[in-house]
Design an enzyme around this catalytic site. Structure first.
Site, short mmCIF file in Angstrom:
data_model
loop_
_atom_site.label_atom_id
_atom_site.label_comp_id
_atom_site.label_asym_id
_atom_site.label_seq_id
_atom_site.Cartn_x
_atom_site.Cartn_y
_atom_site.Cartn_z
N LYS A 87 19.71 -2.60 -48.03
CA LYS A 87 19.54 -1.77 -49.23
C LYS A 87 20.74 -2.03 -50.12
CE LYS A 87 17.20 2.24 -47.13
NZ LYS A 87 17.44 3.57 -46.52
N ARG B 100 14.57 2.49 -51.88
CA ARG B 100 15.03 3.82 -51.52
C ARG B 100 13.91 4.83 -51.77
NH1 ARG B 100 20.48 3.89 -49.83
NH2 ARG B 100 19.57 5.68 -48.77
N SER B 101 14.13 6.05 -51.32
CA SER B 101 13.09 7.07 -51.56
C SER B 101 13.05 7.48 -53.03
CB SER B 101 13.29 8.27 -50.66
OG SER B 101 14.61 8.76 -50.75
N ASP C 243 19.52 1.47 -40.06
CA ASP C 243 19.58 1.78 -41.51
C ASP C 243 20.82 2.64 -41.74
OD1 ASP C 243 19.26 2.58 -44.14
OD2 ASP C 243 17.54 3.86 -43.75
N ASP D 26 10.22 5.09 -38.90
CA ASP D 26 11.62 5.35 -39.23
C ASP D 26 11.89 6.77 -38.75
OD1 ASP D 26 14.15 5.71 -40.15
OD2 ASP D 26 13.73 5.29 -42.27
N GLN E 272 10.63 10.57 -40.16
CA GLN E 272 10.59 10.39 -41.61
C GLN E 272 9.44 9.49 -42.12
OE1 GLN E 272 14.37 9.89 -43.95
NE2 GLN E 272 13.48 7.88 -44.32
N GLU F 297 7.66 9.14 -50.93
CA GLU F 297 7.42 7.69 -51.05
C GLU F 297 5.94 7.36 -51.11
OE1 GLU F 297 9.71 5.22 -48.47
OE2 GLU F 297 11.55 6.34 -48.84
N LYS G 228 10.26 -3.28 -47.08
CA LYS G 228 9.86 -1.87 -46.93
C LYS G 228 10.12 -1.17 -48.26
CE LYS G 228 11.31 2.20 -44.27
NZ LYS G 228 12.53 2.93 -43.90
N GLU H 242 13.05 2.38 -36.51
CA GLU H 242 14.29 2.41 -37.29
C GLU H 242 15.07 3.69 -36.97
OE1 GLU H 242 13.53 1.54 -41.41
OE2 GLU H 242 15.13 2.86 -42.10
P1 PGA Z 1 16.18 7.03 -48.23
O1 PGA Z 1 15.00 6.74 -47.24
O2 PGA Z 1 16.07 6.12 -49.36
O3 PGA Z 1 15.99 8.48 -48.58
O4 PGA Z 1 17.45 6.80 -47.43
C1 PGA Z 1 14.61 5.46 -46.87
C2 PGA Z 1 14.97 5.14 -45.44
O5 PGA Z 1 15.55 5.96 -44.72
O6 PGA Z 1 14.71 4.02 -44.99
ZN ZN Z 2 15.69 4.64 -42.90
#
Ligand code: PGA
Ligand code: ZN
Length: 429
Positions: A338, A367-368, A313, A243, A164, A206, A389, A286
């Site tokens: 988060k 977040r994304s 995460d 990640d 990712q 992102e 991050k 991650e």
């Molecule tokens: P997400 O991605 O906000 O889509 O969960 C961010 C991450 O996985 O760290």
């Molecule tokens: Zn993540």
């Protein structure tokens, strides 16, 4: 009633960086101070996250938040009126009680978090302080080491690569501002290299380059080449953070790496990743395994936890109890924080405290799906997370956070301590 009592709460629907609805809340205090916050949203979410309440149905792909907004404007607004915004714990306790479910499915974590954060902003404003200073006191001066995405993949880029996030970290930079300078050069160099190789397909969710690579390792090779082309020594000045977000392509001990045309077992994943650690300047990984693969996390931490930071995460979902269990089993050595995975600042801060007790490093994370809200930058400094991050080095909702951190570092002046590489999680030997 005092000046910091909550006089009025109002939520509205605004839009996030993916063009989806999200919740913005204003909290007005009796003395006139106002706080505002917007809840972000994930795309690759862990199953243990607090619930992001969406309307479902046809409008906006089912992502509308009219119920969450109404919950703030009716039930929550009524219940928190008169509470002291400077007592975050009591306020969050009230919100938790009011929801009454384990995962905030009644009111929605998106509704609850916008109030929790907006109240903190209002309280900070009432005291004439920036949020980081209000949360962390006069000692809050640790400026986080950033993890900055260069290529996006997985659920954020049409699964064009399985992994990712391909990110960089600058542990040898002397200041946060310098870490951004270095990253800007790497980001540019990566874009140029990809353009020349015909592998640049746009920008991902992102802000990282949307790559069209033919293998996952090609992404790693390109990242190393970009660091070198930008004039830096890979591994010494600038290292790689990944990640894997393995829950997106693995479950029940099987992992389907579509780009590489491979299906791997847990052991196969560990072998592949430890191979990458040996061959590439990787500092942090991650979610190397799926959220249900606890034994895999333990085995991988045993194999690589003294060499690299291993971050949970989707695996830990910012949850204090899960983190305690992970610490007992020695699974991972770092936790991502988060706030919307839990729904209140107090619960997220509790996880940060447990991390300190258990010797886990912490990374404040956006977040994304994001907005111009910069609360996360203030939490990183106020809570002394050591790392941050928030995505890549493009797109306004990402740059808003990096730019806010530049302002905080400048405001702290000589007091600012840039975390550098000292904060990277490593399992003790
Ligand atoms: P997400 O991605 O906000 O889509 O969960 C961010 C991450 O996985 O760290
Ligand atoms: Zn993540």
């Amino acid at each position: 009633m005092t000046d910091t009592s909550i006089a009025f709460v109002h939520a509205r629907r605004v839009w996030d960086s993916r063009g989806r609805p999200t919740v913005e809340t204003d909290v007005l205090l009796e003395g006139g101070a106002v706080g505002r916050a917007i809840t972000p949203a994930g795309a690759s979410t862990g199953s243990g996250e607090a619930l992001d309440l969406r309307d479902g149905g046809i409008a906006f792909g089912g992502y509308d938040v009219t119920k969450a907004v109404a919950n703030v404007n009716t039930i929550i607004a009524h219940a928190v009126a008169g509470l002291d915004a400077t007592d975050q714990e009591a306020l969050d306790e009230r919100l938790i009680e009011l929801d009454g479910t384990r995962n905030k499915r009644r009111l929605g974590a998106n509704a609850v978090l916008s109030v929790s954060m907006a109240a903190a902003h209002a309280a900070a404003s009432a005291g004439g302080q920036p949020l980081y200073r209000y949360l962390g006191g006069a000692d809050a001066a640790l400026i986080p080491l950033p993890q900055i995405q260069i290529f996006g993949g997985g659920a954020h880029a049409g699964r064009r690569v399985d992994i990712q996030d391909f990110m960089v970290m600058c542990p040898a930079a002397e200041t946060f501002a310098q870490a951004l300078d270095w990253t800007a050069e790497v980001y540019r160099a990566a874009g140029k290299l990809m353009e020349a190789a015909g592998s640049l397909a746009g920008v991902a969710d992102e802000g990282g380059w949307w790559p069209s690579f033919s293998t996952n390792e090609q992404a790693l090779d390109t990242l190393v080449a970009a660091i070198e082309r930008a004039g830096f020594r890979p591994g010494e000045q600038i290292g790689i953070a990944l990640d894997i977000a393995a829950s997106e392509f693995g479950a029940n001990g099987r992992y389907e790496l579509a780009l590489d045309g491979k299906e791997l077992t847990t052991e196969g994943m560990i072998e592949m990743l430890t191979g990458w650690i040996d061959r590439y300047p990787i500092l942090s990984i991650e979610d190397p395994l799926a959220e249900d693969d606890v034994d895999g996390f333990v085995a991988f931490t045993r194999a690589a936890g003294d060499k690299v930071q291993i971050v949970g995460d989707d695996f830990l979902v910012s949850d204090a109890d899960r983190l305690r269990d992970a610490a007992i089993g020695k699974a991972a050595n770092t936790v991502l924080l988060k706030p919307n995975q839990r729904g209140t600042l107090t619960e997220t801060l509790d996880t940060r405290r447990v991390a300190a007790e258990c010797g886990y490093a912490t990374i404040a994370s956006a977040r994304s799906g994001e907005t111009e809200d910069v609360t996360i930058a203030h939490l990183a400094v106020g809570w002394g997370t050591g790392q941050l991050k928030v995505g890549s080095f493009a797109r306004g909702e990402r740059m808003a956070k990096w730019n806010e951190m530049l302002r905080i570092e400048e405001a702290l002046g000589a007091k600012a301590r840039f975390a550098g590489g000292s904060v990277l999680g490593r399992s003790s030997l």
